[in-house]
Design a protein around this motif. Structure first.
Motif, mmCIF file in Angstrom:
data_model
loop_
_atom_site.group_PDB
_atom_site.id
_atom_site.type_symbol
_atom_site.label_atom_id
_atom_site.label_comp_id
_atom_site.label_asym_id
_atom_site.label_seq_id
_atom_site.Cartn_x
_atom_site.Cartn_y
_atom_site.Cartn_z
ATOM 1 N N GLN A 276 0.733 -1.187 0.017
ATOM 2 C CA GLN A 276 0.168 0.130 -0.041
ATOM 3 C C GLN A 276 0.947 1.149 -0.016
ATOM 4 O O GLN A 276 0.384 2.439 0.051
ATOM 5 C CB GLN A 276 -0.884 -0.004 1.309
ATOM 6 C CG GLN A 276 -1.906 -1.102 1.194
ATOM 7 C CD GLN A 276 -2.562 -1.235 2.730
ATOM 8 O OE1 GLN A 276 -1.830 -1.380 3.557
ATOM 9 N NE2 GLN A 276 -4.017 -1.163 2.666
ATOM 10 N N SER A 277 2.216 1.189 0.014
ATOM 11 C CA SER A 277 3.183 2.258 -0.072
ATOM 12 C C SER A 277 3.509 2.551 -1.340
ATOM 13 O O SER A 277 2.940 2.047 -2.491
ATOM 14 C CB SER A 277 4.528 1.937 0.739
ATOM 15 O OG SER A 277 5.117 0.773 0.255
ATOM 16 N N GLU A 278 4.298 3.536 -1.580
ATOM 17 C CA GLU A 278 4.717 3.981 -3.004
ATOM 18 C C GLU A 278 6.095 3.391 -3.282
ATOM 19 O O GLU A 278 6.683 4.045 -4.142
ATOM 20 C CB GLU A 278 5.161 5.567 -2.717
ATOM 21 C CG GLU A 278 3.923 6.389 -2.103
ATOM 22 C CD GLU A 278 4.109 7.730 -1.833
ATOM 23 O OE1 GLU A 278 5.359 8.100 -1.774
ATOM 24 O OE2 GLU A 278 3.267 8.495 -1.632
ATOM 25 N N LEU A 279 6.185 2.387 -2.884
ATOM 26 C CA LEU A 279 7.581 1.419 -3.333
ATOM 27 C C LEU A 279 7.487 1.035 -4.737
ATOM 28 O O LEU A 279 6.481 0.565 -5.214
ATOM 29 C CB LEU A 279 7.900 0.505 -2.357
ATOM 30 C CG LEU A 279 8.168 0.888 -0.807
ATOM 31 C CD1 LEU A 279 8.444 -0.315 0.087
ATOM 32 C CD2 LEU A 279 9.126 1.878 -0.774
ATOM 33 N N SER A 280 8.408 0.896 -5.343
ATOM 34 C CA SER A 280 8.353 0.202 -6.613
ATOM 35 C C SER A 280 8.067 -1.303 -6.672
ATOM 36 O O SER A 280 8.222 -1.994 -5.777
ATOM 37 C CB SER A 280 9.604 0.535 -7.566
ATOM 38 O OG SER A 280 10.788 -0.293 -6.920
ATOM 39 N N THR A 323 10.369 6.954 2.110
ATOM 40 C CA THR A 323 9.112 6.553 2.309
ATOM 41 C C THR A 323 8.676 6.732 3.630
ATOM 42 O O THR A 323 7.755 7.212 4.050
ATOM 43 C CB THR A 323 8.614 5.280 1.544
ATOM 44 O OG1 THR A 323 8.727 5.417 0.131
ATOM 45 C CG2 THR A 323 6.764 4.866 2.001
ATOM 46 N N LEU A 324 9.513 5.981 4.481
ATOM 47 C CA LEU A 324 9.228 5.909 5.942
ATOM 48 C C LEU A 324 9.391 7.426 6.465
ATOM 49 O O LEU A 324 8.665 7.814 7.400
ATOM 50 C CB LEU A 324 10.390 4.846 6.738
ATOM 51 C CG LEU A 324 10.349 3.629 6.317
ATOM 52 C CD1 LEU A 324 11.290 2.618 6.895
ATOM 53 C CD2 LEU A 324 8.835 2.861 6.988
ATOM 54 N N GLN A 325 10.339 8.065 5.917
ATOM 55 C CA GLN A 325 10.429 9.570 6.605
ATOM 56 C C GLN A 325 9.276 10.342 6.222
ATOM 57 O O GLN A 325 8.908 11.039 6.935
ATOM 58 C CB GLN A 325 12.015 10.030 5.892
ATOM 59 C CG GLN A 325 12.169 11.586 6.684
ATOM 60 C CD GLN A 325 12.389 11.322 8.063
ATOM 61 O OE1 GLN A 325 13.067 10.756 8.567
ATOM 62 N NE2 GLN A 325 11.980 12.598 8.722
ATOM 63 N N LYS A 326 8.850 10.385 5.048
ATOM 64 C CA LYS A 326 7.832 10.957 4.580
ATOM 65 C C LYS A 326 6.505 10.861 5.248
ATOM 66 O O LYS A 326 5.612 11.564 5.728
ATOM 67 C CB LYS A 326 7.771 10.955 3.064
ATOM 68 C CG LYS A 326 6.617 11.495 2.308
ATOM 69 C CD LYS A 326 6.170 11.286 0.814
ATOM 70 C CE LYS A 326 4.974 11.782 0.292
ATOM 71 N NZ LYS A 326 4.910 11.378 -1.347
ATOM 72 N N HIS A 327 6.105 9.374 5.684
ATOM 73 C CA HIS A 327 4.894 9.190 6.146
ATOM 74 C C HIS A 327 4.768 8.881 7.630
ATOM 75 O O HIS A 327 3.954 9.067 8.147
ATOM 76 C CB HIS A 327 4.382 7.709 5.432
ATOM 77 C CG HIS A 327 4.004 8.063 3.868
ATOM 78 N ND1 HIS A 327 3.139 8.741 3.601
ATOM 79 C CD2 HIS A 327 4.629 7.290 2.929
ATOM 80 C CE1 HIS A 327 3.146 8.618 2.370
ATOM 81 N NE2 HIS A 327 4.023 7.762 1.763
ATOM 82 N N PHE A 328 6.172 8.772 8.103
ATOM 83 C CA PHE A 328 6.254 8.238 9.605
ATOM 84 C C PHE A 328 7.125 8.931 10.393
ATOM 85 O O PHE A 328 7.317 8.935 11.518
ATOM 86 C CB PHE A 328 6.533 6.626 9.801
ATOM 87 C CG PHE A 328 5.620 5.839 8.998
ATOM 88 C CD1 PHE A 328 4.141 5.693 9.477
ATOM 89 C CD2 PHE A 328 6.099 5.300 7.800
ATOM 90 C CE1 PHE A 328 3.358 4.769 8.712
ATOM 91 C CE2 PHE A 328 5.216 4.532 6.991
ATOM 92 C CZ PHE A 328 3.892 4.284 7.359
ATOM 93 N N ALA A 329 8.090 9.694 9.819
ATOM 94 C CA ALA A 329 9.115 10.428 10.242
ATOM 95 C C ALA A 329 10.133 9.488 11.212
ATOM 96 O O ALA A 329 10.381 10.185 12.210
ATOM 97 C CB ALA A 329 8.464 11.617 11.187
#
Length: 339
Positions: A276-280, A323-329
């Motif tokens: 469900q994330s933005e990963l390739s 992705t982790l930093q963007k969504h979860f800091a």
């Protein structure tokens, strides 16, 4: 015969292979049966499995060939019976088996007179040629022929991209479909409310995997697509105190996390799946093969652990960290801590 065996069975579904044969190195056949099913269930499963067999299973194929001193795809080469175009068609038919991801290089370098077959391909270590007798070209004179190849694992069918006019690399249509054909049929028995069904599945593969392996892969891929729906009821129960409920299917990964943060009970990381994330797709497949399915699974790894995974590179790790930093800091530790 099959009806007699399953007629007295309980509602516990059972399957078995009722026929299996190898017709050639590039043609395997298998026939499977699933029963007992209620009226209508056989068609539901049969249609879904056929689409999964034909479209969701990955295969390996040659995607590009590079010739030296060739002006265009329809050039003819002195001393070779086939044109460049005919050689490309023959390379397209080569059946390969592998578990690699990304693009790998292979080559052919021979001297005539000689009949070139798949056995003359020098593949990367992780790639196996299923039928080494497949014809590629025939050299009728004592000339040398060198072809550089690119091999890729993918799924489905894709048209070749336009050739770059500044080089002599010729892209090949991608046919990453190990299952050549799949059919399903239904046998019904019983009367009225007691009517039940037996599902028959027929599978033909190109030899890169057996029909039984294809059935397993298709089933697993189909289940993976439906996993998010299995947790919908659990999430709704966990967060029922939230007055503003949301429709799971309409929210992005970031929206779902924002709503979770507002919940007093805290964040259920096991309910956030990496698909469900933005990963390739490449990163997702690599994580899935390492049994990393949820955010909770991912947070148990360090950056060093991810770099040790097969086919992972520094760019992939940077994308995960972003992705982790963007969504979860939050960030993954650089190294694994040992006590």
């Amino acid at each position: 015969m099959v009806r007699e065996e399953v007629a007295g069975s309980t509602r516990t579904l059972q399957w078995k292979c009722v026929e299996s044969r190898v017709e050639s190195k590039r043609l395997y056949y298998g026939r499977f049966v699933l029963s007992p099913l209620l009226k209508g269930q056989a068609d539901t499963i049969g249609i879904a499995m056929r689409r999964a067999l034909l479209g969701e299973i990955e295969g390996t194929c040659i995607t590009c060939a590079t010739f030296k001193n060739m002006l265009h795809e329809y050039s003819t080469i002195a001393g070779i019976e086939e044109s460049v175009h005919e050689i490309l068609i023959n390379l397209k038919e080569i059946v390969l088996r592998s578990h690699l991801y990304g693009v790998r290089d292979a080559s052919i370098c021979v001297k005539g007179p000689k009949s070139i077959t798949a056995q003359d391909i020098i593949p990367p270590p992780s790639v196996e040629i299923v039928d080494t007798t497949q014809h590629i070209a025939k050299l009728t004179e004592p000339i040398s022929l060198c072809i550089e190849l690119q091999i890729k694992r993918d799924r489905g069918y894709g048209l070749k991209s336009e050739k770059n006019s500044y080089n002599v690399s010729y892209p090949i249509d991608i046919v990453s479909m190990p299952v050549r054909n799949a059919n399903h049929s239904i046998h019904s028995y019983g009367n009225g409310n007691e009517k039940q069904e037996i599902l028959f599945l027929e599978i033909w593969t190109n030899g890169s995997l057996t029909p039984k392996e294809a059935l397993y892969e298709a089933s697993r891929n189909l289940i993976d697509l439906l996993i998010p729906f299995l947790h919908a009821e659990e999430e709704d129960r966990d967060f029922k105190e939230n007055e503003n409920r949301w429709n799971l299917s309409l929210f992005s990964f970031q929206d779902r996390f924002t709503n979770l943060k507002k919940n007093k009970k805290g964040i259920s990381l096991t309910c956030l799946f990496i698909d469900q994330s933005e990963l390739s797709s490449k990163i997702y497949n690599c994580l899935k093969r390492s049994d990393i399915h949820t955010l909770s699974d991912l947070l148990s790894y360090s950056q060093e652990d991810l770099m040790k995974m097969e086919y992972f590179c520094i760019e992939d790790v940077k994308q995960i960290l972003g992705t982790l930093q963007k969504h979860f800091a939050i960030n993954l530790p650089k190294k694994t801590f040992s006590f």
